[in-house]
Scaffold this motif. Structure first.
Motif, PDB file in Angstrom:
ATOM      1  N   GLN A  64      -0.678   0.262 -16.282  1.00 52.02           N
ATOM      2  CA  GLN A  64      -1.686  -0.572 -16.004  1.00 52.02           C
ATOM      3  C   GLN A  64      -2.032  -0.167 -14.680  1.00 52.02           C
ATOM      4  O   GLN A  64      -1.292   0.461 -13.742  1.00 52.02           O
ATOM      5  CB  GLN A  64      -1.211  -2.046 -15.810  1.00 52.02           C
TER       6      GLN A  64
ATOM      7  N   LYS B 153      -6.064  -0.110 -11.906  1.00 52.26           N
ATOM      8  CA  LYS B 153      -7.385  -0.624 -11.886  1.00 52.26           C
ATOM      9  C   LYS B 153      -8.341   0.660 -11.313  1.00 52.26           C
ATOM     10  O   LYS B 153      -8.051   1.652 -10.742  1.00 52.26           O
ATOM     11  CB  LYS B 153      -7.407  -1.421 -10.422  1.00 52.26           C
TER      12      LYS B 153
ATOM     13  N   ASN C  35      -9.664  -3.623 -15.199  1.00 54.00           N
ATOM     14  CA  ASN C  35      -8.318  -3.902 -15.343  1.00 54.00           C
ATOM     15  C   ASN C  35      -7.776  -3.250 -16.496  1.00 54.00           C
ATOM     16  O   ASN C  35      -8.134  -3.655 -17.723  1.00 54.00           O
ATOM     17  CB  ASN C  35      -7.718  -5.205 -15.257  1.00 54.00           C
TER      18      ASN C  35
ATOM     19  N   VAL D 251      -5.065  -1.473 -19.095  1.00 54.86           N
ATOM     20  CA  VAL D 251      -3.723  -1.498 -19.661  1.00 54.86           C
ATOM     21  C   VAL D 251      -3.540  -0.574 -20.754  1.00 54.86           C
ATOM     22  O   VAL D 251      -4.247  -0.599 -21.911  1.00 54.86           O
ATOM     23  CB  VAL D 251      -3.201  -2.924 -20.345  1.00 54.86           C
TER      24      VAL D 251
ATOM     25  N   ASP E 169      -7.964 -10.491 -14.464  1.00 56.53           N
ATOM     26  CA  ASP E 169      -6.965 -10.370 -13.657  1.00 56.53           C
ATOM     27  C   ASP E 169      -5.740 -11.351 -13.817  1.00 56.53           C
ATOM     28  O   ASP E 169      -4.840 -10.845 -13.404  1.00 56.53           O
ATOM     29  CB  ASP E 169      -7.809 -11.134 -12.071  1.00 56.53           C
TER      30      ASP E 169
ATOM     31  N   TYR F 107      -3.602  -9.080 -15.975  1.00 56.26           N
ATOM     32  CA  TYR F 107      -3.225  -8.109 -15.449  1.00 56.26           C
ATOM     33  C   TYR F 107      -2.030  -8.434 -14.545  1.00 56.26           C
ATOM     34  O   TYR F 107      -1.094  -7.778 -14.501  1.00 56.26           O
ATOM     35  CB  TYR F 107      -4.402  -7.508 -14.408  1.00 56.26           C
ATOM     36  N   ASP F 108      -2.268  -9.502 -13.807  1.00 53.06           N
ATOM     37  CA  ASP F 108      -1.095  -9.937 -12.993  1.00 53.06           C
ATOM     38  C   ASP F 108       0.159 -10.318 -13.671  1.00 53.06           C
ATOM     39  O   ASP F 108       1.174 -10.402 -13.209  1.00 53.06           O
ATOM     40  CB  ASP F 108      -1.737 -10.718 -11.711  1.00 53.06           C
TER      41      ASP F 108
END
Length: 478
Positions: free
Chosen positions: A24, A26, A31, A33, A46, A49-50
């Motif tokens: 992953q 940016k 974002n 993956v 976000d 992603y986090d």
């Protein structure tokens, strides 16, 4: 669902699976993956992603209560219900086979060593001579660590006969007229093309001829011939005048830019801006290489390839590790500008950003690369066979000759085993199925082992893959 886009590239599955790998990153506000083993790409928000990043850090932890643990750790950034929803979406992608897929190809590579190989492509060194004196030339102005020479028609004819005889049932064959500068031996090129066309009918083969030229001798006659017979033409130029003339001068030191640019522009237009590349090399002296790419695009070229030089650290023009941050920024800037121009209807193709997320090369190609030393061989003017043009002149890689065939089968077998699983650094690299382990010649030149890697080249390749995927993501959302 937060996964905005899911473009899948599935290479095929085997019965035995090993481990998954997720990359992953940016880029340009996206974002991204990448599920490495399946090739599936996801553009996420976000929260997803986090959550994914934290989940990967917690790999191996018991699944019971994992959702609650993720929510607790991210409570200062996101509401609990959003974290749980994001985690549920990731598990849906896993269930669908688009995320956390396992490595299914390690067993496949062991078959490569035992498979019967056929030769499908030759790089004919039609001229070991050149009318330029490019400073970074690995061929030493065409000499290839040996002597200046032009290939005779008899040697070239024997090379085509060798290719036909060793191509098995394969119908489509490729022959690149290479140098030095191949137009210095144009009559032999023409005669070999005529001979190849005759042999096509007799053996039910199809020759795809290509030509690489510096353009110095390019004229209307050569253009007409190439447009009739060459499936692709590579036109060598490094970009802006100052960039090109510094590295690609004549032997008297004069620059070549002014002579070749109008010829290349005319040639590209005569091919309707298709089936060619202007191909350049950037060095430590033009780390702002994106300007060279855009300069070529502004001149009207639509098919562009500008690649990093491969050189030893002792060369003043070599790319160094400390150059990488600037080069990464250049690749990002180029990607953004390409997106902008594409949306404005002024798009162009940049070779290193070409990526197929829905189909792409077969599994064997993705694992073992260009086929040098097995499916692809280089032929010197006197008929010697080498694994590829970059090994020519290195006697330890002499494989045989066009009359007797491949007699040094140990070299061929060594190249058969060259794949992404034979290279330690490739095993954990997210880009391995896009670069196929990189260039064997570069690995040899830097580490004395074709199963090694050229580290700076790997860093740049990973960046290019990231940019290429980002461009696809950005254009898909329009």
């Amino acid at each position: 669902m937060r996964a905005v886009i899911c473009v899948s590239l599935i290479l095929g599955r085997m019965d035995q699976a090993l481990s998954y790998q997720v990359h992953q990153y940016k880029n340009n506000g996206y974002n991204i993956v990448l599920d490495v083993n399946s090739g599936a790409v996801h553009i996420v928000d976000d929260v997803v992603y986090d959550v994914l990043a934290l989940y990967l850090q917690m790999e191996g932890q018991a699944q019971d209560g994992l959702q609650e643990e993720l929510a607790a750790r991210l409570k200062d950034k996101y509401p609990s219900d959003e974290v749980k929803e994001a985690f549920a979406e990731l598990m849906e992608l896993k269930e669908a086979g688009d995320l956390f897929t396992e490595d299914a190809y390690t067993d496949t590579v062991f078959d490569f060593k035992n498979r019967q190989t056929v030769v499908k492509a030759l790089c004919l060194h039609i001229a070991h001579d050149c009318n330029l004196a490019c400073r970074y030339c690995f061929a030493e102005e065409g000499e290839y660590h040996g002597r200046r020479a032009l290939m005779s028609y008899e040697v070239g004819k024997a090379a085509l006969d060798f290719l036909i005889a060793n191509s098995g049932s394969r119908r489509n064959l490729e022959v690149d007229f290479f140098g030095g500068e191949p137009t210095m031996n144009l009559d032999v090129v023409k005669r070999l093309v005529r001979y190849g066309r005759e042999q096509e009918k007799l053996h039910e083969k199809n020759f795809r001829f290509t030509l690489t030229t510096n353009g110095v001798l390019l004229n209307d006659e050569i253009m007409e011939f190439a447009n009739q017979e060459m499936a692709n033409v590579v036109l060598s130029i490094d970009g802006r005048k100052e960039t090109n003339d510094r590295m690609r001068p004549f032997r008297n030191g004069a620059g070549s830019y002014e002579l070749i640019i109008p010829k290349f522009q005319k040639f590209a237009e005569s091919r309707n801006q298709k089936n060619y590349y202007v191909r350049g090399t950037f060095t430590h002296h033009n780390l702002d290489f994106s300007k060279d790419v855009l300069h070529l695009a502004d001149l009207g070229f639509c098919q562009i390839s500008v690649e990093p030089v491969v050189a030893q650290e002792t060369d003043d023009y070599a790319i160094r590790k400390e150059d990488l941050p600037q080069l990464f920024d250049e690749y990002d800037a180029l990607a953004r500008e390409m997106i902008r121009r594409k949306k404005e209807g002024r798009g162009f193709t940049f070779f290193h950003y070409m990526i197929d997320l829905e189909g792409g090369p077969c599994v064997a190609k993705r694992l073992s690369g260009c086929g040098s030393g097995t499916e692809y061989l280089a032929v010197t003017p006197w008929g010697d066979l080498y694994p590829c043009h970059q090994f020519v002149g290195n006697d330890r890689f002499l494989m045989g000759n066009v009359k007797e065939g491949v007699t040094n089968t140990q070299i061929r077998d060594m190249f058969k085993s060259c794949n992404v699983y034979a290279k330690e650094k490739c095993k954990e690299c997210f880009a391995r199925f896009y670069c196929s382990g990189g260039c064997a010649a570069n690995a040899w030149n830097f580490h004395g082992d074709i199963h090694g890697t050229y580290d700076i080249g790997c860093e740049l390749q990973r960046k290019r893959v990231e940019c290429a995927i980002m461009i696809q993501a950005a254009l898909a959302q329009e």
